[in-house]
Design a protein around this motif. Structure first.
Motif, PDB file in Angstrom:
ATOM      1  N   HIS A 181       0.845  -1.184   0.000  1.00 14.55           N
ATOM      2  CA  HIS A 181       0.000   0.000   0.000  1.00 14.55           C
ATOM      3  C   HIS A 181       0.888   1.244   0.000  1.00 14.55           C
ATOM      4  O   HIS A 181       2.086   1.192   0.291  1.00 14.55           O
ATOM      5  N   ASN A 186      -1.791   5.631   2.683  1.00 10.97           N
ATOM      6  CA  ASN A 186      -2.815   4.717   3.160  1.00 10.97           C
ATOM      7  C   ASN A 186      -2.392   3.990   4.422  1.00 10.97           C
ATOM      8  O   ASN A 186      -3.183   3.861   5.366  1.00 10.97           O
ATOM      9  N   THR A 230      -8.704   1.452  -0.813  1.00  8.03           N
ATOM     10  CA  THR A 230      -7.825   2.374  -0.095  1.00  8.03           C
ATOM     11  C   THR A 230      -8.238   3.814  -0.349  1.00  8.03           C
ATOM     12  O   THR A 230      -8.271   4.637   0.567  1.00  8.03           O
TER      13      THR A 230
END
Length: 729
Positions: A205, A209, A239
């Protein structure tokens, strides 16, 4: 459209065996998971012509034998991530799949299963999501690691900002150490055993995030590991739809959040030779939305990613089985339904177009006018709420159980307003602001050279080394405009760190930075420093997100700081949209909550790539909150041949031309409706699908004005299909 699969421009991940229904015909596949079926799954996909990689979770998995002591005779449940209540932090809803503390023992165990994938012949391995939850740090294994790393007794993370910061810093180190050992050891194994080079990638990620979701991961520290070959930017609707605050309103802003997320991930490879794939997901982990919702958000994340032209490789879908075979709530709320055929065709149009995005960028003021918001890995280190009695936790999708998705507790736990307070006031006015990795200033001597304006606050992160300030001060003195926002109120200024230890006695790291700029004691205002300028807005940065006035104050400070540079040719131009040309492709997004609500009009001979019919349009109007992905027919018209593919929902191969017409092979998911638009200067008299020695007429539409033809057909399972277009009867 034909290209060598070895370029690995597009790929997807899938845990299921091969099925024609989700045979996307990308360049490579990441076979997911290590189990007894893995060798057979690898064989199946390889037989279909794919370059085969393997992906597996590095923080969790079906590792019950290790946990229960069946590997070495010792129970390893003390290595499960544990919260302050003594509860294991579980992946999904299965109680025997915890997130792990990456001890040396666990790392050595992981090498065994991964070695099996090397034996099975995969060309690359993706170790995804090295994640340590912020509310973890209470297991016996973590306490031992603390003692070894800090050479002091363990401190409970919730007891003080200092303990929390140090715990999270250790968590990032542990996964960095684990990945370094795994990748180095297995690269050596592949080379010495099979004489081949093995590549390692980390799907992760974004820093934005992970900070917002309160997870710690190595992020930019991976740049220090020579054994890492690149990354996948795991950014998708799940996300990017996480709500944030602007003008005091908390809501989903998928496009804007995705734009910032892709921007910071681009920084992980800028100035390096490492590969980055941008991920898109046609749906998302939460199975409770409609297809209309999934489609709208998909258009937003695709558009946001395409506005970052330094990356032109894509993971076009995780888990396509759940996309093309899954069922989700119907619009009337009375049941569930499979993917609408029109959306399926659109997805394939976009997925195959993504393989052609390495294009020349048309330079404009927008592409050259870089404004950055600095963010550091340390933003992840100060996210634990000291009053957390029962910390909330996201439940993340595990690829097999879509019902396992959910989130407990108050979503305000995900607030990251100090960062968004710096970014959204500019982004919402059409300024192409990019998150800039502060940690990289130490790694790359000329890292900041492309930026004229930088925004900075230490109210949500901390500089881990003092020499960062020497570089920032030098950048300002050479003509940069630095805007600092902060009131020194963050509790984490008191942690044990370089600015208050070893003879230093600064209340906050800002004081040290201002000393390097000869601005000791400065208050609100704009100041000259060498050839550059410094703007100081002495408020907490989340105040810039909480109100219209706060956002305006930030923009005003930025404008005044730029003005102080004395360069009349440099000023930011507010607008209510983003627009970019990459070769013949036009990418555009019109913002809501901006300076205007009028549509953006683009004229010319254009093909709408978000339209399943690939319609030819003379004018496209994009309303506020909408996006467009277009092909400019005049810009893309081939000069050396008369016929060429504009866009298709198939992999196009073996295109041959003759006086009588042209033909090409199409490959794609079985029994899926497909479309292709070609440059075609003559009006065809017929078009047929040729398969298994049989032919079948297919519909086509010739557009005389653009000299293009639209062909509509379908893919067939496990058989070669050829489309033939005839100019003569």
């Amino acid at each position: 459209m034909a290209r060598d699969r070895r370029e690995e421009r597009t790929g997807f991940q899938e845990s299921a065996p091969y099925r024609a229904a989700y045979d996307l015909q990308t360049d490579f596949i990441m076979v997911y998971g290590i189990d007894d079926t893995m060798p057979e799954r690898i064989r199946q996909w390889k037989e279909k012509g794919y370059i085969v990689h393997l992906m597996t979770g590095v923080a969790w998995g079906n590792y019950q034998k290790y946990l229960n002591g069946e590997i070495d005779g010792r129970s390893h449940w003390d290595e499960a991530q544990t919260d302050r209540n003594g509860d294991h932090i579980i992946h999904g809803v299965t109680p025997d799949i915890p997130y792990m503390v990456p001890t040396l023992s666990y790392t050595s165990f992981l090498a065994g299963p991964i070695r099996l994938a090397v034996d099975a012949g995969v060309e690359a391995i993706h170790l995804e999501e090295p994640e340590f939850w912020v509310n973890g740090g209470y297991s016996e294994a973590f306490k031992r690691e603390w003692r070894l790393y800090y050479k002091e007794p363990w401190s409970a993370p919730h007891e003080s900002p200092d303990a929390q910061f140090r715990a999270s810093k250790l968590k990032a180190y542990l996964y960095t150490r684990s990945l370094d050992r795994l990748c180095t050891e297995l690269k050596e194994y592949a080379l010495t055993t099979y004489g081949r080079d093995l590549r390692f990638y980390v799907p992760t990620h974004s820093l934005i995030n992970y900070t917002q979701w309160r997870i710690v991961s190595p992020e930019s520290q991976l740049l220090d590991l020579p054994s890492i070959d690149g990354y996948i930017a795991q950014i998708w609707t799940g996300t990017s739809r996480t709500a944030n605050v602007y003008h005091g309103i908390r809501k989903e802003r998928t496009f804007e959040t995705a734009y910032l997320e892709y921007g910071i991930m681009q920084e992980l490879v800028r100035g390096t030779d490492r590969r980055m794939w941008f991920l898109h997901d046609p749906i998302e982990d939460n199975p409770n939305y409609t297809w209309t919702d999934y489609k709208q958000n998909y258009f937003q994340i695709v558009t946001a990613s395409l506005l970052h032209p330094a990356v032109s490789h894509y993971e076009v879908s995780p888990w396509p089985k759940r996309v093309f075979e899954g069922k989700y709530p119907s619009e009337d709320g009375k049941g569930k339904e499979g993917i609408p055929p029109e959306y399926a065709t659109t997805l394939l149009n976009v997925m195959h177009t993504l393989g052609n995005m390495e294009q020349e960028l048309e330079q404009t003021d927008e592409t050259m006018q870089q404004v950055g918001v600095l963010i550091a890995d340390s933003a992840m280190f100060q996210r634990l709420r000291m009053d957390d009695q029962a910390p909330d936790q996201l439940t993340k999708y595990d690829g097999t159980n879509p019902e396992a998705f959910g989130m407990d507790g108050d979503t305000e736990m995900l607030d990251f307003s100090p960062f968004y307070g710096l970014a959204l006031p500019l982004l919402k006015h059409g300024i192409p602001v990019r998150p800039v990795q502060l940690d990289n200033v130490r790694r790359f001597p000329h890292y900041l050279k492309d930026y004229r304006v930088l925004l900075l606050s230490y109210e949500f992160m901390k500089p881990e080394y003092p020499d960062l300030h020497f570089a920032l001060a030098g950048w300002v003195r050479n003509g940069g405009a630095l805007v600092y926002v902060g009131d020194d109120s963050d509790a984490y200024h008191s942690i044990r760190a370089w600015w208050n230890e070893g003879g230093s006695d600064y209340y906050s790291p800002r004081e040290h930075l201002f000393e390097q700029l000869d601005l000791q004691g400065a208050g609100n205002g704009v100041f000259h420093a060498g050839k550059g300028a410094v703007g100081y807005l002495a408020v907490a940065p989340d105040e810039c997100a909480k109100s219209v006035e706060g956002a305006a104050a930030l923009r005003r400070t930025v404008a005044e700081t730029i003005k102080a540079l004395g360069d009349p040719g440099f000023q930011l131009q507010p607008k209510h949209y983003f627009q970019m040309r990459r070769g013949p492709y036009i990418i555009a997004a019109v913002l809501d909550e901006s300076i205007a609500d009028t549509p953006l009009t683009i004229s010319g001979q254009l093909v709408d790539l978000f339209d399943p019919a690939l319609s030819v349009l003379q004018e496209v109007k994009i309303e506020a909150g909408e996006q467009a992905f277009l092909f400019d027919l005049e810009k893309g018209r081939p000069v050396d041949v008369a016929i060429g593919c504009i866009a298709a929902s198939s992999r196009i191969e073996a295109l041959t031309l003759s006086e009588a017409g042209f033909e090409f092979q199409v490959k794609g998911p079985g029994n899926m409706r497909a479309a292709a638009r070609f440059y075609c200067p003559r009006q065809p008299v017929s078009a047929v699908l040729d398969y298994r020695g049989e032919t079948e007429s297919i519909p086509f539409e010739w557009d005389a004005a653009s000299e293009t033809v639209l062909l509509q057909y379908y893919h067939l399972s496990d058989t070669d299909v050829v489309v033939k277009v005839n100019f003569e009867a």
